[in-house]
Design an enzyme around this catalytic site. Structure first.
Site, PDB file in Angstrom:
ATOM      1  N   ASP A 151      10.930 -32.474  -0.581  1.00 39.80           N
ATOM      2  CA  ASP A 151      12.075 -32.184   0.273  1.00 39.80           C
ATOM      3  C   ASP A 151      11.693 -32.453   1.731  1.00 39.80           C
ATOM      4  OD1 ASP A 151      14.838 -30.278  -0.139  1.00 39.80           O
ATOM      5  OD2 ASP A 151      14.061 -30.514   1.897  1.00 39.80           O
ATOM      6  N   ASN A 180      21.921 -25.610  -6.274  1.00 42.16           N
ATOM      7  CA  ASN A 180      23.065 -25.177  -5.490  1.00 42.16           C
ATOM      8  C   ASN A 180      24.285 -25.956  -5.983  1.00 42.16           C
ATOM      9  OD1 ASN A 180      21.537 -23.451  -3.792  1.00 42.16           O
ATOM     10  ND2 ASN A 180      20.879 -25.221  -2.593  1.00 42.16           N
ATOM     11  N   GLN A 182      25.255 -26.321  -1.276  1.00 47.83           N
ATOM     12  CA  GLN A 182      25.008 -27.720  -1.667  1.00 47.83           C
ATOM     13  C   GLN A 182      25.444 -28.640  -0.525  1.00 47.83           C
ATOM     14  OE1 GLN A 182      26.849 -29.042  -5.352  1.00 47.83           O
ATOM     15  NE2 GLN A 182      25.723 -30.977  -5.308  1.00 47.83           N
ATOM     16  N   VAL A 197      24.134 -32.190  -0.634  1.00 48.66           N
ATOM     17  CA  VAL A 197      24.104 -33.549  -1.174  1.00 48.66           C
ATOM     18  C   VAL A 197      24.761 -33.498  -2.554  1.00 48.66           C
ATOM     19  CG1 VAL A 197      22.688 -35.525  -1.824  1.00 48.66           C
ATOM     20  CG2 VAL A 197      21.960 -34.048   0.071  1.00 48.66           C
ATOM     21  N   HIS A 214      20.771 -32.201  -8.201  1.00 45.43           N
ATOM     22  CA  HIS A 214      19.324 -32.126  -7.987  1.00 45.43           C
ATOM     23  C   HIS A 214      18.857 -30.708  -8.210  1.00 45.43           C
ATOM     24  CE1 HIS A 214      21.438 -31.498  -4.199  1.00 45.43           C
ATOM     25  NE2 HIS A 214      20.462 -30.684  -3.844  1.00 45.43           N
ATOM     26  N   HIS A 246      15.883 -27.945  -7.241  1.00 36.44           N
ATOM     27  CA  HIS A 246      14.815 -27.627  -6.295  1.00 36.44           C
ATOM     28  C   HIS A 246      13.722 -26.859  -7.039  1.00 36.44           C
ATOM     29  CE1 HIS A 246      17.396 -27.959  -2.505  1.00 36.44           C
ATOM     30  NE2 HIS A 246      18.334 -27.832  -3.424  1.00 36.44           N
TER      31      HIS A 246
HETATM   32  P1  AMP Z   1      21.224 -28.930  -1.378  1.00 41.33           P
HETATM   33  O1  AMP Z   1      21.451 -28.113  -0.146  1.00 41.33           O
HETATM   34  O2  AMP Z   1      21.012 -28.123  -2.606  1.00 41.33           O
HETATM   35  O3  AMP Z   1      22.296 -30.001  -1.558  1.00 41.33           O
HETATM   36  O4  AMP Z   1      19.844 -29.669  -1.155  1.00 41.33           O
HETATM   37  C1  AMP Z   1      19.709 -30.871  -0.487  1.00 41.33           C
HETATM   38  C2  AMP Z   1      18.270 -30.963  -0.069  1.00 41.33           C
HETATM   39  O5  AMP Z   1      17.987 -32.306   0.208  1.00 41.33           O
HETATM   40  C3  AMP Z   1      17.909 -30.142   1.165  1.00 41.33           C
HETATM   41  O6  AMP Z   1      16.882 -29.229   0.836  1.00 41.33           O
HETATM   42  C4  AMP Z   1      17.453 -31.208   2.162  1.00 41.33           C
HETATM   43  O7  AMP Z   1      16.372 -30.761   2.967  1.00 41.33           O
HETATM   44  C5  AMP Z   1      17.044 -32.339   1.252  1.00 41.33           C
HETATM   45  N1  AMP Z   1      17.113 -33.665   1.827  1.00 41.33           N
HETATM   46  C6  AMP Z   1      18.117 -34.207   2.569  1.00 41.33           C
HETATM   47  N2  AMP Z   1      17.839 -35.473   2.894  1.00 41.33           N
HETATM   48  C7  AMP Z   1      16.622 -35.754   2.353  1.00 41.33           C
HETATM   49  C8  AMP Z   1      15.775 -36.902   2.358  1.00 41.33           C
HETATM   50  N3  AMP Z   1      16.118 -38.041   2.982  1.00 41.33           N
HETATM   51  N4  AMP Z   1      14.595 -36.828   1.699  1.00 41.33           N
HETATM   52  C9  AMP Z   1      14.231 -35.685   1.066  1.00 41.33           C
HETATM   53  N5  AMP Z   1      14.997 -34.576   1.023  1.00 41.33           N
HETATM   54  C10 AMP Z   1      16.170 -34.600   1.664  1.00 41.33           C
END
Ligand code: AMP
Length: 121
Positions: free
Chosen positions: A32, A89, A96, A98, A102, A104
């Protein structure tokens, strides 16, 4: 369409850099970029079919099982199999950001006894 592509789809297609720890035909595991714990990695299916866990259906059963097995394997490889959290999430109100499924893996030497949402590490 290109404008709908998520950050994770771009990482899978090697259009964005990432620290990739593992890859197979169904998923990748990356660090992450903004870790919330001393160990914080993301297990990301290569399929773009599942924006949120709630969008998954029976056709995704084998993939979802595979992601859990990869989580267990990664926890062993990272040396955190004694104590880690697996978090998904689902939805903006749950944090959430993205919209490409995914998982974590979060692990820290000193787990706080607090709630799941609490930052630790
Ligand atoms: P969520 O909030 O569950 O959608 O998690 C998205 C996660 O993606 C967050 O913990 C971010 O820090 C992580 N994230 C966003 N962009 C990147 C990236 N380019 N490379 C690695 N992790 C990322």
């Amino acid at each position: 369409m290109a404008e709908d592509k998520t950050i994770f789809a771009m990482i899978i297609d090697d259009e964005l850099p990432s620290e990739k720890l593992y890859e197979d035909d169904q998923c990748i595991v990356i660090k992450d970029i903004n870790p919330k714990a001393s160990t914080h990695v993301l297990i990301i299916p290569k399929s773009t079919e599942i924006p949120r866990l709630a969008d998954a259906n029976e056709s995704h059963q084998a993939l979802l099982g595979h992601l859990l097995l990869v989580a267990g394997e990664m926890s062993r490889r990272l040396g955190v199999d004694d104590a880690f959290r697996l978090v998904i999430n689902n939805g903006a109100d749950a944090g959430q950001t993205v919209f490409h499924l995914h998982l974590h893996i979060l692990a820290s030497k000193a787990f706080d006894e607090g709630s799941l949402g609490k930052e630790f590490g």
